[in-house]
Design a protein around this motif. Structure first.
Motif, PDB file in Angstrom:
ATOM      1  N   LEU A   1     -13.461 -27.157  -2.955  1.00  0.00           N
ATOM      2  CA  LEU A   1     -13.291 -26.265  -1.806  1.00  0.00           C
ATOM      3  C   LEU A   1     -11.864 -25.721  -1.719  1.00  0.00           C
ATOM      4  CD1 LEU A   1     -14.695 -25.045   0.687  1.00  0.00           C
ATOM      5  CD2 LEU A   1     -13.949 -27.047   1.979  1.00  0.00           C
ATOM      6  N   SER A   2     -10.894 -26.509  -2.181  1.00  0.00           N
ATOM      7  CA  SER A   2      -9.496 -26.073  -2.100  1.00  0.00           C
ATOM      8  C   SER A   2      -9.215 -24.865  -2.984  1.00  0.00           C
ATOM      9  CB  SER A   2      -8.562 -27.221  -2.497  1.00  0.00           C
ATOM     10  OG  SER A   2      -8.768 -27.584  -3.859  1.00  0.00           O
ATOM     11  N   LEU A   3     -10.100 -24.587  -3.952  1.00  0.00           N
ATOM     12  CA  LEU A   3      -9.913 -23.453  -4.853  1.00  0.00           C
ATOM     13  C   LEU A   3     -10.611 -22.196  -4.371  1.00  0.00           C
ATOM     14  CD1 LEU A   3     -10.399 -25.273  -8.277  1.00  0.00           C
ATOM     15  CD2 LEU A   3      -8.246 -24.643  -7.185  1.00  0.00           C
ATOM     16  N   ARG A   4     -11.341 -22.276  -3.264  1.00  0.00           N
ATOM     17  CA  ARG A   4     -12.078 -21.116  -2.779  1.00  0.00           C
ATOM     18  C   ARG A   4     -11.129 -20.069  -2.210  1.00  0.00           C
ATOM     19  NH1 ARG A   4     -17.180 -21.966  -4.919  1.00  0.00           N
ATOM     20  NH2 ARG A   4     -17.756 -24.148  -4.604  1.00  0.00           N
ATOM     21  N   ARG A   5     -11.286 -18.847  -2.651  1.00  0.00           N
ATOM     22  CA  ARG A   5     -10.455 -17.738  -2.195  1.00  0.00           C
ATOM     23  C   ARG A   5     -11.316 -16.482  -2.107  1.00  0.00           C
ATOM     24  NH1 ARG A   5      -7.560 -21.500  -1.945  1.00  0.00           N
ATOM     25  NH2 ARG A   5      -5.357 -21.749  -2.529  1.00  0.00           N
ATOM     26  N   GLU A   6     -10.818 -15.499  -1.390  1.00  0.00           N
ATOM     27  CA  GLU A   6     -11.448 -14.189  -1.442  1.00  0.00           C
ATOM     28  C   GLU A   6     -11.147 -13.501  -2.769  1.00  0.00           C
ATOM     29  OE1 GLU A   6     -11.700 -12.447   3.085  1.00  0.00           O
ATOM     30  OE2 GLU A   6      -9.785 -12.228   2.030  1.00  0.00           O
ATOM     31  N   ILE A   7      -9.873 -13.582  -3.207  1.00  0.00           N
ATOM     32  CA  ILE A   7      -9.413 -12.802  -4.349  1.00  0.00           C
ATOM     33  C   ILE A   7      -8.505 -13.672  -5.217  1.00  0.00           C
ATOM     34  CG2 ILE A   7      -8.260 -10.656  -5.051  1.00  0.00           C
ATOM     35  CD1 ILE A   7      -8.441  -9.879  -2.000  1.00  0.00           C
ATOM     36  N   SER A   8      -8.552 -13.435  -6.519  1.00  0.00           N
ATOM     37  CA  SER A   8      -7.584 -14.080  -7.406  1.00  0.00           C
ATOM     38  C   SER A   8      -7.145 -13.090  -8.478  1.00  0.00           C
ATOM     39  CB  SER A   8      -8.169 -15.340  -8.064  1.00  0.00           C
ATOM     40  OG  SER A   8      -9.124 -15.002  -9.047  1.00  0.00           O
TER      41      SER A   8
ATOM     42  N   GLU B   1     -10.002  -0.240  -1.298  1.00  0.00           N
ATOM     43  CA  GLU B   1     -11.297   0.165  -0.729  1.00  0.00           C
ATOM     44  C   GLU B   1     -12.440  -0.659  -1.301  1.00  0.00           C
ATOM     45  OE1 GLU B   1     -11.485   4.294  -1.604  1.00  0.00           O
ATOM     46  OE2 GLU B   1     -10.077   4.887  -0.009  1.00  0.00           O
ATOM     47  N   LYS B   2     -12.399  -0.927  -2.610  1.00  0.00           N
ATOM     48  CA  LYS B   2     -13.491  -1.672  -3.220  1.00  0.00           C
ATOM     49  C   LYS B   2     -13.427  -3.161  -2.886  1.00  0.00           C
ATOM     50  CE  LYS B   2     -15.016   1.502  -6.748  1.00  0.00           C
ATOM     51  NZ  LYS B   2     -15.420   1.708  -8.161  1.00  0.00           N
ATOM     52  N   ILE B   3     -12.232  -3.702  -2.711  1.00  0.00           N
ATOM     53  CA  ILE B   3     -12.132  -5.085  -2.242  1.00  0.00           C
ATOM     54  C   ILE B   3     -12.805  -5.212  -0.878  1.00  0.00           C
ATOM     55  CG2 ILE B   3     -10.553  -6.859  -1.393  1.00  0.00           C
ATOM     56  CD1 ILE B   3      -8.624  -6.054  -3.614  1.00  0.00           C
ATOM     57  N   ASP B   4     -12.446  -4.323   0.041  1.00  0.00           N
ATOM     58  CA  ASP B   4     -13.055  -4.349   1.369  1.00  0.00           C
ATOM     59  C   ASP B   4     -14.567  -4.189   1.290  1.00  0.00           C
ATOM     60  OD1 ASP B   4     -10.666  -4.716   2.700  1.00  0.00           O
ATOM     61  OD2 ASP B   4     -10.337  -2.572   3.091  1.00  0.00           O
ATOM     62  N   TYR B   5     -15.011  -3.280   0.452  1.00  0.00           N
ATOM     63  CA  TYR B   5     -16.447  -2.997   0.356  1.00  0.00           C
ATOM     64  C   TYR B   5     -17.215  -4.223  -0.142  1.00  0.00           C
ATOM     65  CZ  TYR B   5     -20.867  -0.958  -1.123  1.00  0.00           C
ATOM     66  OH  TYR B   5     -22.206  -0.702  -1.278  1.00  0.00           O
ATOM     67  N   TYR B   6     -16.777  -4.797  -1.235  1.00  0.00           N
ATOM     68  CA  TYR B   6     -17.547  -5.896  -1.820  1.00  0.00           C
ATOM     69  C   TYR B   6     -17.432  -7.189  -1.019  1.00  0.00           C
ATOM     70  CZ  TYR B   6     -18.700  -3.031  -5.859  1.00  0.00           C
ATOM     71  OH  TYR B   6     -19.212  -2.055  -6.667  1.00  0.00           O
ATOM     72  N   LEU B   7     -16.367  -7.363  -0.277  1.00  0.00           N
ATOM     73  CA  LEU B   7     -16.291  -8.523   0.605  1.00  0.00           C
ATOM     74  C   LEU B   7     -17.254  -8.386   1.789  1.00  0.00           C
ATOM     75  CD1 LEU B   7     -12.458  -9.355   0.671  1.00  0.00           C
ATOM     76  CD2 LEU B   7     -14.287 -10.609  -0.491  1.00  0.00           C
ATOM     77  N   GLN B   8     -17.631  -7.169   2.093  1.00  0.00           N
ATOM     78  CA  GLN B   8     -18.572  -6.928   3.195  1.00  0.00           C
ATOM     79  C   GLN B   8     -20.015  -6.776   2.709  1.00  0.00           C
ATOM     80  OE1 GLN B   8     -17.104  -3.500   5.347  1.00  0.00           O
ATOM     81  NE2 GLN B   8     -15.045  -4.373   5.494  1.00  0.00           N
TER      82      GLN B   8
ATOM     83  N   GLU C   1     -22.133  -8.778   0.393  1.00  0.00           N
ATOM     84  CA  GLU C   1     -22.241 -10.002  -0.395  1.00  0.00           C
ATOM     85  C   GLU C   1     -23.337  -9.916  -1.459  1.00  0.00           C
ATOM     86  OE1 GLU C   1     -21.185 -14.132  -1.184  1.00  0.00           O
ATOM     87  OE2 GLU C   1     -20.215 -12.415  -0.267  1.00  0.00           O
ATOM     88  N   GLN C   2     -24.506  -9.426  -1.078  1.00  0.00           N
ATOM     89  CA  GLN C   2     -25.616  -9.399  -2.021  1.00  0.00           C
ATOM     90  C   GLN C   2     -25.322  -8.485  -3.208  1.00  0.00           C
ATOM     91  OE1 GLN C   2     -28.401 -11.440  -1.733  1.00  0.00           O
ATOM     92  NE2 GLN C   2     -28.530 -10.803  -3.889  1.00  0.00           N
ATOM     93  N   GLU C   3     -24.731  -7.325  -2.936  1.00  0.00           N
ATOM     94  CA  GLU C   3     -24.388  -6.402  -4.009  1.00  0.00           C
ATOM     95  C   GLU C   3     -23.332  -7.009  -4.922  1.00  0.00           C
ATOM     96  OE1 GLU C   3     -23.013  -1.731  -4.611  1.00  0.00           O
ATOM     97  OE2 GLU C   3     -23.435  -2.514  -2.607  1.00  0.00           O
ATOM     98  N   ARG C   4     -22.374  -7.690  -4.329  1.00  0.00           N
ATOM     99  CA  ARG C   4     -21.332  -8.354  -5.116  1.00  0.00           C
ATOM    100  C   ARG C   4     -21.952  -9.390  -6.049  1.00  0.00           C
ATOM    101  NH1 ARG C   4     -18.702 -13.050  -5.123  1.00  0.00           N
ATOM    102  NH2 ARG C   4     -19.823 -13.821  -3.293  1.00  0.00           N
ATOM    103  N   GLN C   5     -22.847 -10.194  -5.536  1.00  0.00           N
ATOM    104  CA  GLN C   5     -23.467 -11.232  -6.347  1.00  0.00           C
ATOM    105  C   GLN C   5     -24.371 -10.655  -7.427  1.00  0.00           C
ATOM    106  OE1 GLN C   5     -25.424 -14.191  -3.964  1.00  0.00           O
ATOM    107  NE2 GLN C   5     -23.529 -14.937  -3.051  1.00  0.00           N
ATOM    108  N   ASP C   6     -25.089  -9.590  -7.115  1.00  0.00           N
ATOM    109  CA  ASP C   6     -25.982  -8.985  -8.106  1.00  0.00           C
ATOM    110  C   ASP C   6     -25.201  -8.468  -9.314  1.00  0.00           C
ATOM    111  OD1 ASP C   6     -28.141  -9.542  -6.513  1.00  0.00           O
ATOM    112  OD2 ASP C   6     -28.329  -7.510  -5.695  1.00  0.00           O
TER     113      ASP C   6
END
Length: 395
Positions: free
Chosen positions: A212-219, A352-359, A361-366
């Motif tokens: 869990l300590s490695l979980r981040r939005e972005i790296s 813009e794309k960071i904001d989009y894909y963080l919002q 989730e399903q599209e990001r995972q696909d």
């Protein structure tokens, strides 16, 4: 009678505290009311665990659909590793392991050993050099004089083309990870030049369930070359509002370094497993290719432009996380943009794309799942070496 009464009184006094204490201990205790904050934390932890467990399960199910068994070549190959240490040592090991599983016999040496004498004694069908920058050309010529085929796989094109141009003509086969260097070597008189980008070792880079300590939005993992710093300088205030981790050399060069200093692991080199864990822990991994004209550690006086994807492209994708990469001309030969990988061409588009894909989730995972599947199906080191050995021994 008076004595007996006195003794009885003393005994009663002696045991009275214990009896009173026992009596108090047996009194009913009022039930503790649930701590609202503790309950919220428990619920959030359960939701996070369920989310990541479900995602990891989907990745494992996707991997079970990909099966690649490379052919076994009836060859004795001698592999000359770079002996340059990290970050080349994991690459040395990955190539050696793949070759070992694909040939009848593999002999491994490196540039610090007397590999010419070893080749003369062992008489392999071919000697393959990785990188080749540490191998004197007279040694390569000596092996060729024994009637043994030689090949080199250049791993840093076009950034050391001033050096590799002097080496390439001494090999029977030249493999380069940069498409624009193929014609460059052919003009030098090399008869057998092949475009062969690096790939991925699926034993190291694959979906995992990191702590869990490695979980981040972005790296982001990589060195702060000057062109990268110029780019990041434009989005540092935005990145400071996000849960991001950056790891690599020279990030103190950032203009507003203090805004991100707590999220930067400056000067930290990571091995493959730690790098893979960092990728797995992020929802989005940024990839930014090195500029062909960057001044840092660059020997490319002909200014050969770079159009091919870097090794991180395949490593990030193999981990089943969304990759946001800058546009490279030949990227579409390996992944379909918008379907298997996401791209950006400016700092503003990256934000813009960071904001989009963080919002979304399903599209990001696909996209991440499709990218992982394509990688394991086509872009492992076994796939690359199958091409190499087939090119060297077409019969």
């Amino acid at each position: 009678m008076a004595v007996k009464s006195l003794r009885k009184g003393r005994r009663a006094a002696k045991h009275a505290p214990a009896r009173a204490s026992k009596k108090r201990f047996l009194q009913p205790v009022a039930p503790m009311l649930p701590d609202p904050e503790l309950e919220r934390g428990r619920a959030a932890g359960f939701a996070t665990g369920h989310e990541h467990g479900r995602w990891f399960g989907k990745c494992e199910a996707g991997l079970s659909l990909v099966s690649y068994s490379p052919p076994i070549f009836p060859l004795h190959i001698m592999f000359i590793a770079t002996a340059k240490g990290y970050p080349y040592s994991p690459l040395d090991a990955s190539i050696a392991d793949s070759l070992r599983s694909m040939t009848l016999r593999l002999s491994v040496s490196d540039t610090l050993q007397n590999y010419v004498q070893q080749a003369e004694t062992l008489r392999p069908d071919a000697v393959i050099f990785l990188d080749g920058l540490q191998a004197p050309v007279e040694n390569v010529d000596a092996i060729r004089a024994l009637g043994i085929r030689t090949a080199v796989w250049f791993t840093d094109d076009p950034y050391y083309s001033d050096i590799t141009r002097k080496l390439a003509p001494h090999y029977d086969f030249v493999f380069t990870l940069e498409k624009n260097c193929v014609e460059f070597y052919r003009r030098l008189g090399c008869p057998n030049v092949h475009y062969l980008p690096l790939g991925v070792n699926p034993d190291e880079f694959r979906p995992r369930n990191p702590d869990l300590s490695l979980r981040r939005e972005i790296s982001f993992v990589g060195s702060a070359y000057h062109k990268r710093v110029d780019f990041f300088d434009q989005i540092t205030p935005y990145l400071a509002t996000r849960d991001i981790i950056i790891s690599g050399l020279w990030w103190e060069r950032l203009r507003d370094y203090q805004l991100l200093s707590s999220r930067i692991r400056a000067g930290h080199w990571m091995g493959p497993l730690e790098t893979a864990a960092t990728y797995n822990g992020a929802k989005i991994v940024i990839n930014m290719h090195r500029a062909h004209d960057d001044e840092t550690f660059n020997s490319n006086s002909e200014m050969i432009t770079a159009v091919s994807p870097n090794p991180r492209t395949f490593e990030i994708s193999a981990c089943g996380t969304l990759q946001l990469t800058d546009v490279r001309e030949d990227l579409a030969s390996f992944y379909t943009p918008g379907v298997e990988i996401a791209t950006y061409s400016s700092p503003q588009e990256l934000v813009e794309k960071i904001d989009y894909y963080l919002q979304h989730e399903q599209e990001r995972q696909d996209i991440a799942l499709r990218s992982m599947h394509r990688t394991m199906k086509e872009h492992t080191y076994a796939h690359r070496l199958n091409y190499m050995l087939t090119s060297m021994f077409p019969s």
